[in-house]
Design an enzyme around this catalytic site. Structure first.
Site, mmCIF file in Angstrom:
data_model
loop_
_atom_site.group_PDB
_atom_site.id
_atom_site.type_symbol
_atom_site.label_atom_id
_atom_site.label_comp_id
_atom_site.label_asym_id
_atom_site.label_seq_id
_atom_site.Cartn_x
_atom_site.Cartn_y
_atom_site.Cartn_z
ATOM 1 N N ARG A 148 36.543 -14.505 54.288
ATOM 2 C CA ARG A 148 37.659 -13.901 55.021
ATOM 3 C C ARG A 148 37.430 -13.935 56.533
ATOM 4 O O ARG A 148 38.323 -13.578 57.312
ATOM 5 C CB ARG A 148 37.852 -12.431 54.606
ATOM 6 N N TYR A 151 39.680 -15.542 59.344
ATOM 7 C CA TYR A 151 40.886 -14.773 59.690
ATOM 8 C C TYR A 151 40.500 -13.518 60.471
ATOM 9 O O TYR A 151 40.994 -13.288 61.573
ATOM 10 C CB TYR A 151 41.610 -14.399 58.399
ATOM 11 N N GLU A 153 37.644 -12.514 61.991
ATOM 12 C CA GLU A 153 36.964 -12.689 63.282
ATOM 13 C C GLU A 153 37.851 -13.444 64.271
ATOM 14 O O GLU A 153 37.783 -13.218 65.477
ATOM 15 C CB GLU A 153 35.626 -13.412 63.098
ATOM 16 N N GLY A 154 38.691 -14.344 63.763
ATOM 17 C CA GLY A 154 39.649 -15.039 64.639
ATOM 18 C C GLY A 154 40.581 -14.035 65.289
ATOM 19 O O GLY A 154 40.826 -14.066 66.509
ATOM 20 N N ARG A 192 49.530 -13.528 47.580
ATOM 21 C CA ARG A 192 49.392 -12.119 47.948
ATOM 22 C C ARG A 192 49.837 -11.248 46.781
ATOM 23 O O ARG A 192 50.597 -11.681 45.903
ATOM 24 C CB ARG A 192 50.214 -11.813 49.209
ATOM 25 N N VAL A 193 49.392 -10.010 46.811
ATOM 26 C CA VAL A 193 49.546 -9.182 45.614
ATOM 27 C C VAL A 193 51.013 -8.945 45.258
ATOM 28 O O VAL A 193 51.389 -9.000 44.083
ATOM 29 C CB VAL A 193 48.745 -7.865 45.771
ATOM 30 N N PHE A 197 52.396 -10.305 41.688
ATOM 31 C CA PHE A 197 52.817 -9.338 40.659
ATOM 32 C C PHE A 197 54.296 -9.533 40.305
ATOM 33 O O PHE A 197 54.670 -9.488 39.130
ATOM 34 C CB PHE A 197 52.581 -7.895 41.128
ATOM 35 N N ARG A 217 46.129 -0.224 48.897
ATOM 36 C CA ARG A 217 46.775 -0.814 50.072
ATOM 37 C C ARG A 217 48.005 0.045 50.379
ATOM 38 O O ARG A 217 48.472 0.795 49.522
ATOM 39 C CB ARG A 217 47.243 -2.264 49.807
ATOM 40 N N PRO A 280 38.635 -5.538 50.651
ATOM 41 C CA PRO A 280 38.527 -4.123 51.053
ATOM 42 C C PRO A 280 38.898 -3.169 49.915
ATOM 43 O O PRO A 280 39.864 -3.407 49.190
ATOM 44 C CB PRO A 280 39.521 -4.020 52.212
HETATM 45 P P1 NAD Z 1 53.402 -16.664 57.338
HETATM 46 O O1 NAD Z 1 52.333 -17.542 56.816
HETATM 47 O O2 NAD Z 1 54.651 -16.514 56.519
HETATM 48 O O3 NAD Z 1 53.835 -17.095 58.796
HETATM 49 C C1 NAD Z 1 52.954 -17.658 59.735
HETATM 50 C C2 NAD Z 1 53.689 -18.773 60.443
HETATM 51 O O4 NAD Z 1 52.811 -19.356 61.428
HETATM 52 C C3 NAD Z 1 54.101 -19.911 59.507
HETATM 53 O O5 NAD Z 1 55.441 -20.243 59.719
HETATM 54 C C4 NAD Z 1 53.161 -21.057 59.894
HETATM 55 O O6 NAD Z 1 53.718 -22.331 59.635
HETATM 56 C C5 NAD Z 1 52.922 -20.774 61.362
HETATM 57 N N1 NAD Z 1 51.670 -21.350 61.890
HETATM 58 C C6 NAD Z 1 50.432 -21.282 61.354
HETATM 59 N N2 NAD Z 1 49.545 -21.902 62.150
HETATM 60 C C7 NAD Z 1 50.238 -22.377 63.226
HETATM 61 C C8 NAD Z 1 49.882 -23.110 64.388
HETATM 62 N N3 NAD Z 1 48.612 -23.497 64.620
HETATM 63 N N4 NAD Z 1 50.868 -23.424 65.283
HETATM 64 C C9 NAD Z 1 52.151 -23.065 65.055
HETATM 65 N N5 NAD Z 1 52.543 -22.376 63.965
HETATM 66 C C10 NAD Z 1 51.597 -22.026 63.070
HETATM 67 O O7 NAD Z 1 52.743 -15.221 57.589
HETATM 68 P P2 NAD Z 1 53.408 -13.846 57.961
HETATM 69 O O8 NAD Z 1 53.157 -12.902 56.862
HETATM 70 O O9 NAD Z 1 54.790 -14.041 58.460
HETATM 71 O O10 NAD Z 1 52.467 -13.398 59.180
HETATM 72 C C11 NAD Z 1 52.866 -13.552 60.535
HETATM 73 C C12 NAD Z 1 51.801 -12.976 61.452
HETATM 74 O O11 NAD Z 1 51.600 -11.596 61.175
HETATM 75 C C13 NAD Z 1 50.426 -13.657 61.306
HETATM 76 O O12 NAD Z 1 49.845 -13.777 62.582
HETATM 77 C C14 NAD Z 1 49.654 -12.680 60.460
HETATM 78 O O13 NAD Z 1 48.274 -12.760 60.714
HETATM 79 C C15 NAD Z 1 50.229 -11.345 60.904
HETATM 80 N N6 NAD Z 1 50.092 -10.328 59.849
HETATM 81 C C16 NAD Z 1 50.868 -10.353 58.733
HETATM 82 C C17 NAD Z 1 50.696 -9.388 57.758
HETATM 83 C C18 NAD Z 1 51.549 -9.342 56.511
HETATM 84 O O14 NAD Z 1 51.323 -8.485 55.649
HETATM 85 N N7 NAD Z 1 52.524 -10.205 56.349
HETATM 86 C C19 NAD Z 1 49.698 -8.406 57.902
HETATM 87 C C20 NAD Z 1 48.903 -8.450 59.044
HETATM 88 C C21 NAD Z 1 49.108 -9.403 60.020
HETATM 89 N N1 UDP Z 2 45.220 -8.467 44.135
HETATM 90 C C1 UDP Z 2 45.283 -8.286 42.757
HETATM 91 N N2 UDP Z 2 45.905 -9.248 42.013
HETATM 92 C C2 UDP Z 2 46.478 -10.346 42.565
HETATM 93 C C3 UDP Z 2 46.416 -10.527 43.963
HETATM 94 C C4 UDP Z 2 45.769 -9.560 44.720
HETATM 95 O O1 UDP Z 2 44.799 -7.286 42.224
HETATM 96 O O2 UDP Z 2 47.035 -11.165 41.810
HETATM 97 C C5 UDP Z 2 44.568 -7.424 44.969
HETATM 98 C C6 UDP Z 2 43.508 -7.966 45.924
HETATM 99 O O3 UDP Z 2 42.253 -8.013 45.284
HETATM 100 C C7 UDP Z 2 43.543 -6.910 47.022
HETATM 101 C C8 UDP Z 2 44.996 -6.424 47.033
HETATM 102 O O4 UDP Z 2 45.547 -6.850 45.791
HETATM 103 O O5 UDP Z 2 42.714 -5.822 46.699
HETATM 104 C C9 UDP Z 2 45.813 -7.005 48.176
HETATM 105 O O6 UDP Z 2 45.621 -8.403 48.191
HETATM 106 P P1 UDP Z 2 46.403 -9.383 49.180
HETATM 107 O O7 UDP Z 2 45.828 -10.733 48.982
HETATM 108 O O8 UDP Z 2 47.868 -9.217 49.010
HETATM 109 O O9 UDP Z 2 46.105 -8.844 50.644
HETATM 110 P P2 UDP Z 2 44.832 -8.295 51.426
HETATM 111 O O10 UDP Z 2 43.622 -8.280 50.523
HETATM 112 O O11 UDP Z 2 44.678 -9.238 52.566
HETATM 113 O O12 UDP Z 2 45.243 -6.924 51.795
#
Ligand code: NAD
Ligand code: UDP
Ligand code: UDP
Length: 328
Positions: A148, A151, A153-154, A192-193, A197, A217, A280
């Site tokens: 992980r 993501y 550390e980035g 994602r979960v 689901f 979560r 987590p």
């Molecule tokens: P997503 O994957 O649906 O959207 C990310 C978008 O970024 C995509 O359209 C992808 O094509 C584009 N992308 C990726 N790398 C790129 C690059 N090098 N140059 C240009 N475009 C690029 O994800 P999302 O859920 O919409 O997340 C959006 C942002 O929010 C992300 O930065 C993510 O880390 C952050 N975030 C999302 C969640 C969540 O639960 N959805 C939680 C925490 C943080």
């Molecule tokens: N998870 C699960 N079943 C799945 C997918 C995810 O139980 O089919 C769990 C996963 O282990 C984590 C939580 O759901 O504890 C959220 O996972 P997700 O990948 O959506 O996001 P993140 O872990 O980044 O919060």
């Protein structure tokens, strides 16, 4: 909405063809602004912005933010980055490059233009937290060398860059630490979960609980999250630090599965799978800062947000299942 030309902004949204980005763009367009969506379509799809292509205030540019970008805008929302574990672990080096080189380029752009820039950071900066719920002053518990880490550390390094550009060049920065968000337009195969689901429930397949299913979560509906991002960008909130955005209602994965089964009318049972490395154990935002500084709090409870999300997934899996599988 009609908006006087003087108050209309030209706004850059990177990652705008993704889940969160496309909803953010819809809202900004509805508010009367011009939007430039920059996306390399790595995890996003043109389908998420199809409805905007004829719109006179919308532009799309296919571009990777790891490379410099010279455009003229009034505000920058930097959302580009794959967000689901299977997507960001598919090419971990590219994930770190997107967060780090992408942040440098967006900050360089903000510096040249003297405009505010918002970073979509994440609750993952807290890692597997030892403080619960997570407040912004908690420094986190992150493995720097695990699967992980590209993501986590980035995103942490991007926050460092934002603060150093602020201290060194006076750039107006906004950092949102986004907690798990869900809603229509999530990629059905993103692993994602919520999507896993719902897909399993709709197919009446067993729901895959990773580990014992007791990890927690907190899930925020996308409309609430978008309101939070815009409130942060528009606030006078002087830079004190990053700000948590999420819904503090906390659920175990077992509870989430039960609710999805009930709302979708599914006959699914449960099946167990191993817990992924560094998963987590618990996560819940403390949103006191967002409430006090932005006057923002989420309004949509989980059951209410799951209804349109399940409808979207039902339609998507039913209508274009082959297309989605081909893209996965
Ligand atoms: P997503 O994957 O649906 O959207 C990310 C978008 O970024 C995509 O359209 C992808 O094509 C584009 N992308 C990726 N790398 C790129 C690059 N090098 N140059 C240009 N475009 C690029 O994800 P999302 O859920 O919409 O997340 C959006 C942002 O929010 C992300 O930065 C993510 O880390 C952050 N975030 C999302 C969640 C969540 O639960 N959805 C939680 C925490 C943080
Ligand atoms: N998870 C699960 N079943 C799945 C997918 C995810 O139980 O089919 C769990 C996963 O282990 C984590 C939580 O759901 O504890 C959220 O996972 P997700 O990948 O959506 O996001 P993140 O872990 O980044 O919060
Ligand atoms: N940059 C960009 N668009 C701009 C201005 C800068 O993409 O409008 C990039 C630029 O290529 C550089 C990075 O942002 O690599 C950081 O810019 P900064 O001015 O901080 O650094 P420098 O150019 O001094 O290395």
């Amino acid at each position: 909405m009609a908006r006087l030309y003087e108050s209309r902004k030209r706004i850059l949204v990177t990652g705008g063809a993704g889940f969160l980005g496309s909803h953010l763009i819809d809202r900004l367009i509805a508010e009367g602004h011009e939007v430039l969506c920059v996306d390399n379509l790595f995890t996003g799809t043109k389908r998420n912005i199809d409805h905007l292509h004829q719109h006179p205030r919308f532009d799309f540019m296919r571009h990777d933010i790891c490379f410099p970008l010279y455009v003229e805008v009034d505000e920058i929302y930097n959302l580009a980055c794959p967000a689901s574990p299977i997507h960001y672990q598919h090419d971990p080096v590219q994930t770190t490059k997107t967060s780090v080189l992408g942040a440098i380029n967006m900050l360089g752009l903000a510096k040249r233009l003297k405009v505010p820039v918002l970073q979509a950071s994440t609750s993952e900066v807290y890692g597997d937290p030892t403080v619960h719920p997570q407040t912004e002053d908690y420094w986190g518990n992150v493995n720097p060398i695990g699967p992980r880490s590209c993501y986590d550390e980035g995103k942490r390094c991007a926050e460092t860059l934002f603060f150093d550009y602020h201290r060194e060049h006076g750039i107006q920065i906004k950092i949102a630490r986004i907690f798990n968000t869900y809603g229509p337009r999530m990629h059905p195969n993103d692993g994602r979960v919520v999507t896993n689901f719902i897909g399993q429930a709709l197919r009446n397949e067993p729901i895959t609980l990773f580990g014992d299913g007791n990890q927690t979560r907190s899930f925020c509906f996308v409309d609430d999250l978008v309101s939070g991002l815009i409130a942060l960008m528009n606030s006078d909130y002087t830079v004190k630090g990053p700000i948590n955005l999420g819904n503090p209602d906390e659920f175990t994965m077992r509870e989430l599965a039960s609710r999805i089964i009930e709302i979708s009318g599914s006959c699914s049972t449960f099946t167990k799978r191993p817990l992924p490395i560094d998963d987590p154990r618990q996560r819940r935002p403390d949103i006191t800062a967002a409430e006090q500084m932005l006057g923002w709090a989420p309004k949509i409870p989980l059951n209410e947000g799951l209804i349109p999300t399940i409808s979207y997934m039902r339609e998507t899996l039913g209508v274009t299942a082959e297309q989605f599988l081909a893209e996965a």
